[in-house]
Design a protein around this motif. Structure first.
Motif, PDB file in Angstrom:
ATOM      1  N   TRP A  59      -1.111   6.790   7.656  1.00  0.00           N
ATOM      2  CA  TRP A  59      -0.562   5.635   8.372  1.00  0.00           C
ATOM      3  C   TRP A  59      -0.671   5.804   9.878  1.00  0.00           C
ATOM      4  O   TRP A  59      -0.834   4.823  10.610  1.00  0.00           O
ATOM      5  CB  TRP A  59       0.884   5.388   7.941  1.00  0.00           C
ATOM      6  CG  TRP A  59       0.998   5.085   6.479  1.00  0.00           C
ATOM      7  CD1 TRP A  59       1.854   5.636   5.583  1.00  0.00           C
ATOM      8  CD2 TRP A  59       0.196   4.150   5.736  1.00  0.00           C
ATOM      9  NE1 TRP A  59       1.639   5.119   4.334  1.00  0.00           N
ATOM     10  CE2 TRP A  59       0.625   4.210   4.396  1.00  0.00           C
ATOM     11  CE3 TRP A  59      -0.851   3.297   6.057  1.00  0.00           C
ATOM     12  CZ2 TRP A  59       0.052   3.428   3.392  1.00  0.00           C
ATOM     13  CZ3 TRP A  59      -1.433   2.522   5.065  1.00  0.00           C
ATOM     14  CH2 TRP A  59      -0.982   2.588   3.755  1.00  0.00           C
ATOM     15  N   THR A  71       5.567  -5.165   9.024  1.00  0.00           N
ATOM     16  CA  THR A  71       5.416  -4.405   7.788  1.00  0.00           C
ATOM     17  C   THR A  71       6.602  -3.460   7.605  1.00  0.00           C
ATOM     18  O   THR A  71       6.938  -2.703   8.512  1.00  0.00           O
ATOM     19  CB  THR A  71       4.109  -3.587   7.795  1.00  0.00           C
ATOM     20  OG1 THR A  71       3.008  -4.480   7.962  1.00  0.00           O
ATOM     21  CG2 THR A  71       3.939  -2.816   6.494  1.00  0.00           C
ATOM     22  N   CYS A 125       8.784  11.057   6.768  1.00  0.00           N
ATOM     23  CA  CYS A 125       8.159  10.035   7.604  1.00  0.00           C
ATOM     24  C   CYS A 125       8.813  10.016   8.989  1.00  0.00           C
ATOM     25  O   CYS A 125      10.011   9.751   9.113  1.00  0.00           O
ATOM     26  CB  CYS A 125       8.309   8.661   6.947  1.00  0.00           C
ATOM     27  SG  CYS A 125       7.548   7.328   7.898  1.00  0.00           S
ATOM     28  N   LEU A 153      -4.116   4.610  10.722  1.00  0.00           N
ATOM     29  CA  LEU A 153      -4.194   3.146  10.723  1.00  0.00           C
ATOM     30  C   LEU A 153      -3.507   2.566  11.956  1.00  0.00           C
ATOM     31  O   LEU A 153      -4.065   1.687  12.635  1.00  0.00           O
ATOM     32  CB  LEU A 153      -3.558   2.591   9.452  1.00  0.00           C
ATOM     33  CG  LEU A 153      -3.432   1.063   9.378  1.00  0.00           C
ATOM     34  CD1 LEU A 153      -4.802   0.388   9.458  1.00  0.00           C
ATOM     35  CD2 LEU A 153      -2.692   0.642   8.111  1.00  0.00           C
ATOM     36  N   LEU A 154      -2.313   3.036  12.265  1.00  0.00           N
ATOM     37  CA  LEU A 154      -1.575   2.508  13.416  1.00  0.00           C
ATOM     38  C   LEU A 154      -2.313   2.765  14.721  1.00  0.00           C
ATOM     39  O   LEU A 154      -2.361   1.885  15.604  1.00  0.00           O
ATOM     40  CB  LEU A 154      -0.182   3.132  13.460  1.00  0.00           C
ATOM     41  CG  LEU A 154       0.793   2.654  12.378  1.00  0.00           C
ATOM     42  CD1 LEU A 154       1.998   3.577  12.294  1.00  0.00           C
ATOM     43  CD2 LEU A 154       1.241   1.212  12.636  1.00  0.00           C
ATOM     44  N   VAL A 157       5.749   5.382   1.885  1.00  0.00           N
ATOM     45  CA  VAL A 157       5.396   6.639   2.536  1.00  0.00           C
ATOM     46  C   VAL A 157       6.033   7.786   1.771  1.00  0.00           C
ATOM     47  O   VAL A 157       7.217   7.742   1.441  1.00  0.00           O
ATOM     48  CB  VAL A 157       5.864   6.679   4.004  1.00  0.00           C
ATOM     49  CG1 VAL A 157       5.401   7.959   4.682  1.00  0.00           C
ATOM     50  CG2 VAL A 157       5.347   5.463   4.764  1.00  0.00           C
ATOM     51  N   ILE A 190       6.701   6.048  13.003  1.00  0.00           N
ATOM     52  CA  ILE A 190       5.861   5.277  12.076  1.00  0.00           C
ATOM     53  C   ILE A 190       6.611   4.043  11.605  1.00  0.00           C
ATOM     54  O   ILE A 190       6.056   2.932  11.544  1.00  0.00           O
ATOM     55  CB  ILE A 190       5.427   6.157  10.888  1.00  0.00           C
ATOM     56  CG1 ILE A 190       4.398   7.194  11.349  1.00  0.00           C
ATOM     57  CG2 ILE A 190       4.857   5.308   9.751  1.00  0.00           C
ATOM     58  CD1 ILE A 190       3.880   8.097  10.242  1.00  0.00           C
ATOM     59  N   SER A 216       0.842  -1.191   0.000  1.00  0.00           N
ATOM     60  CA  SER A 216       0.000   0.000   0.000  1.00  0.00           C
ATOM     61  C   SER A 216       0.880   1.244   0.000  1.00  0.00           C
ATOM     62  O   SER A 216       2.095   1.171   0.228  1.00  0.00           O
ATOM     63  CB  SER A 216      -0.932  -0.003   1.215  1.00  0.00           C
ATOM     64  OG  SER A 216      -1.894   1.028   1.115  1.00  0.00           O
ATOM     65  N   VAL A 276       4.706  -0.817   3.055  1.00  0.00           N
ATOM     66  CA  VAL A 276       3.963   0.390   2.708  1.00  0.00           C
ATOM     67  C   VAL A 276       4.959   1.442   2.225  1.00  0.00           C
ATOM     68  O   VAL A 276       6.074   1.549   2.746  1.00  0.00           O
ATOM     69  CB  VAL A 276       3.151   0.957   3.898  1.00  0.00           C
ATOM     70  CG1 VAL A 276       2.069  -0.013   4.322  1.00  0.00           C
ATOM     71  CG2 VAL A 276       4.045   1.320   5.068  1.00  0.00           C
ATOM     72  N   PHE A 322       5.306   0.218  12.561  1.00  0.00           N
ATOM     73  CA  PHE A 322       4.963  -0.755  11.520  1.00  0.00           C
ATOM     74  C   PHE A 322       5.793  -2.034  11.664  1.00  0.00           C
ATOM     75  O   PHE A 322       5.319  -3.132  11.350  1.00  0.00           O
ATOM     76  CB  PHE A 322       5.154  -0.154  10.126  1.00  0.00           C
ATOM     77  CG  PHE A 322       3.897   0.393   9.513  1.00  0.00           C
ATOM     78  CD1 PHE A 322       2.784  -0.411   9.319  1.00  0.00           C
ATOM     79  CD2 PHE A 322       3.819   1.719   9.119  1.00  0.00           C
ATOM     80  CE1 PHE A 322       1.626   0.089   8.751  1.00  0.00           C
ATOM     81  CE2 PHE A 322       2.670   2.242   8.554  1.00  0.00           C
ATOM     82  CZ  PHE A 322       1.561   1.414   8.369  1.00  0.00           C
ATOM     83  N   VAL A 326       8.493  -0.250   6.056  1.00  0.00           N
ATOM     84  CA  VAL A 326       8.214   1.075   5.508  1.00  0.00           C
ATOM     85  C   VAL A 326       9.249   1.403   4.435  1.00  0.00           C
ATOM     86  O   VAL A 326      10.453   1.301   4.670  1.00  0.00           O
ATOM     87  CB  VAL A 326       8.235   2.156   6.604  1.00  0.00           C
ATOM     88  CG1 VAL A 326       8.217   3.561   5.985  1.00  0.00           C
ATOM     89  CG2 VAL A 326       7.040   1.982   7.534  1.00  0.00           C
TER      90      VAL A 326
END
Length: 548
Positions: free
Chosen positions: A280, A320, A307, A283-284, A302, A311, A273, A300, A315, A322
């Motif tokens: 984000w 996940t 960023c 979502l987090l 960014v 974050i 994504s 994901v 993640f 970043v």
């Protein structure tokens, strides 16, 4: 000696033809205002895009006309991407979140002949009625059952129009340098400026963006672009992912809703994504509150703003990765992206996150350099920093309606063919670039440049700080010193001294703010970026304490 190769023009329609022939069963899943979960295949998508191409001439649209869209990420907007550009018209995506006067200016400046608007955007269009007299038709992206009441007389229903047309259409062939898309920048000063993309630039950008070290687009992937389709062509994902045959999941007007994003990721098996940091964070925060997880999301991307380290680290707890990137409207937007090199497999977790906090390495097709105040190139040593300039086949050579002469006023390209990004950056020996500031936002203190972004990222890692902005304010000895303006999370309490103490282990002494002030909110532009021009205006008379 000339080569003996076919000279096929690079056409956006060729992506659709390829995708329908090779991946007819691939799915596109959408959330829309009139359907909580719409699902169809590439075959359906291609068929309806041809129907749309047959509709456009009936609306008076001709080759080269600008066709405006004010819509979210869903299947109908995707059909416009291909049906409009493939017909030789210009798909002009407009951000419905802009200030009304900016939207009016953009529509008039681009001379949009037809507007295709989302059902949820119609109240805005009604409010702008008096300013849209030159728009010939307004098409609402919905079916007859959901058509809104309106006082506008030139409104039509998208689904009713498509139903009248055959899906037989032969995509025209023309010069690949023909305009295919248009998107306006939105700065804090002056009017928005129009960037015009070509079929050639868009195809080359899609190919580069699909490389393994970039998005690794594949028919095995399920991609969810959360970056809006009205923002720089959703970073090229509607082209690269369709080209590769990926399953597409489109969150529509729910792109900022953490619960919807998590549900789509899990139920549709989203593996990749893309979105801006604020998305984000939403979502987090939802994941933390709901105790849910991301079982299939491997990475994901960014972009859009630096960023925050938090974050990346949060993640990681969900498995996940970043992938931070950098670009701008004028670079289509792909410029750099994070990807490890061959000899970087044994990095510690801390070293890995340190690299992820940078904006990444340049992709093939983009040349970049940093220069000093005399336009002399600086070394890639991770220490020197200067103005970032780029060039390449998907970089703007000028703005619509302004000078196209390199080096002239109004043209962003200098006399040597380099586009001035307005960013200040460093580049290390491995080619990793890091934005340290916008040229206009850098804090010049005692002959040194202090990065406002570095201060802000360090500040927002504090668990009680919701948002922070650093600006330079007058200092009688050092010309400027950093002032940190902070918004606390609900119920939190901090003092200026506590914030500075928190930052001290992280920042160089010269980068530490001389003071911290607390506000209830920070000013933002219509696209959600910090409006530092307004912030500097608010604090123009500010004086640091204990300074005479």
């Amino acid at each position: 000696m000339q080569a003996l190769m076919m000279n096929s023009q690079l056409m956006i329609s060729s992506i659709l033809v390829h995708a329908e022939r090779n991946f007819p069963e691939s799915e596109i899943v959408s959330v829309t205002a009139d359907n909580p979960l719409h699902r169809y295949t590439y075959k359906d998508f291609a068929s309806r895009s041809r129907q749309l191409a047959n509709v456009l001439p009936l609306l008076g649209a001709k080759f080269g006309d600008r066709i405006g869209t004010l819509a979210w990420n869903d299947y109908r907007h995707l059909e416009l991407y291909y049906g409009v550009s493939g017909s030789g018209m210009v798909c002009h995506t407009i951000n419905p979140k802009l200030f009304p006067e900016q939207i009016v200016y953009i529509i008039k400046h681009a001379q949009d002949k037809v507007l295709f608007v989302d059902l949820l955007v119609m109240p805005l269009i009604e409010a702008l009625k008096a300013h849209l007299s030159e728009v010939e038709h307004i098409v609402v992206l919905t079916d007859k059952a959901h058509m809104p009441q309106t006082t506008l007389t030139n409104v039509k229903c998208y689904e009713e129009l498509l139903a009248t047309q055959s899906d037989q259409f032969d995509w025209p062939q023309f010069d690949e340098n023909t305009a295919s898309g248009m998107c306006y920048t939105s700065g804090t000063t002056g009017n928005p400026k129009g960037v015009v993309y070509s079929h050639r630039s868009t195809l080359l950008h899609a190919l580069a963006g699909s490389l393994p070290d970039v998005t690794n687009a594949s028919t095995k992937e399920t991609c969810m672009p959360v970056v809006p389709m009205f923002h720089v062509n959703a970073w090229g994902i509607p082209y690269g992912s369709i080209m590769a045959g990926s399953k597409m999941v489109m969150p529509g007007p729910k792109m900022a809703d953490g619960a919807t994003l998590q549900t789509l990721i899990e139920s549709e098996g989203v593996t990749y994504s893309s979105g801006v940091p604020t998305i984000w964070l939403a979502l987090l925060n939802y994941l933390d509150q709901s105790k849910t997880t991301l079982s299939k999301l491997t990475r994901v991307t960014v972009g859009g703003a630096a960023c925050p380290r938090t974050i990346i680290e949060r993640f990681l707890t969900y498995g996940t990765k970043v992938v931070q990137g950098w670009g701008m409207t004028e670079t289509s937007p792909l410029g750099t992206v994070f990807c490890l090199k061959r000899d970087m497999t044994d990095l510690s977790d801390t070293e890995m996150v340190d690299l992820q906090c940078k904006q990444g390495r340049g992709v093939f097709g983009i040349q970049m350099r940093i220069v000093d105040d005399n336009n002399q190139e600086l070394p890639w040593d991770g220490v020197a920093f200067g103005a970032l300039k780029v060039r390449g086949p998907w970089v703007a050579s000028g703005y619509y309606g302004l000078s196209q002469e390199p080096g002239s006023e109004g043209c962003p390209v200098d006399e040597h063919g380099w586009f001035d990004t307005g960013d200040v950056a460093t580049i290390d020996a491995n080619g990793f670039m890091q934005i340290t500031d916008r040229t206009k936002d850098v804090i010049k203190s005692g002959g040194e440049w202090v990065s406002s972004i570095e201060i802000e990222n360090a500040a927002v890692s504090h668990p009680m700080i919701a948002e922070a902005a650093a600006i330079g304010r007058y200092h009688p000895k050092w010309t400027e010193r950093p002032l940190l303006v902070v918004v606390l999370k609900p119920g939190a309490s901090l003092s200026s001294q506590e914030v500075i103490a928190y930052l001290t282990p992280t920042l160089h002494k010269w980068s530490l703010p001389d003071d911290v002030v607390f506000v209830t909110e920070l000013p933002h532009t219509a696209t959600g970026k910090l409006n530092k021009l307004a912030l500097r205006k608010t604090f123009e008379d500010y004086q640091f304490p204990n300074v005479s």
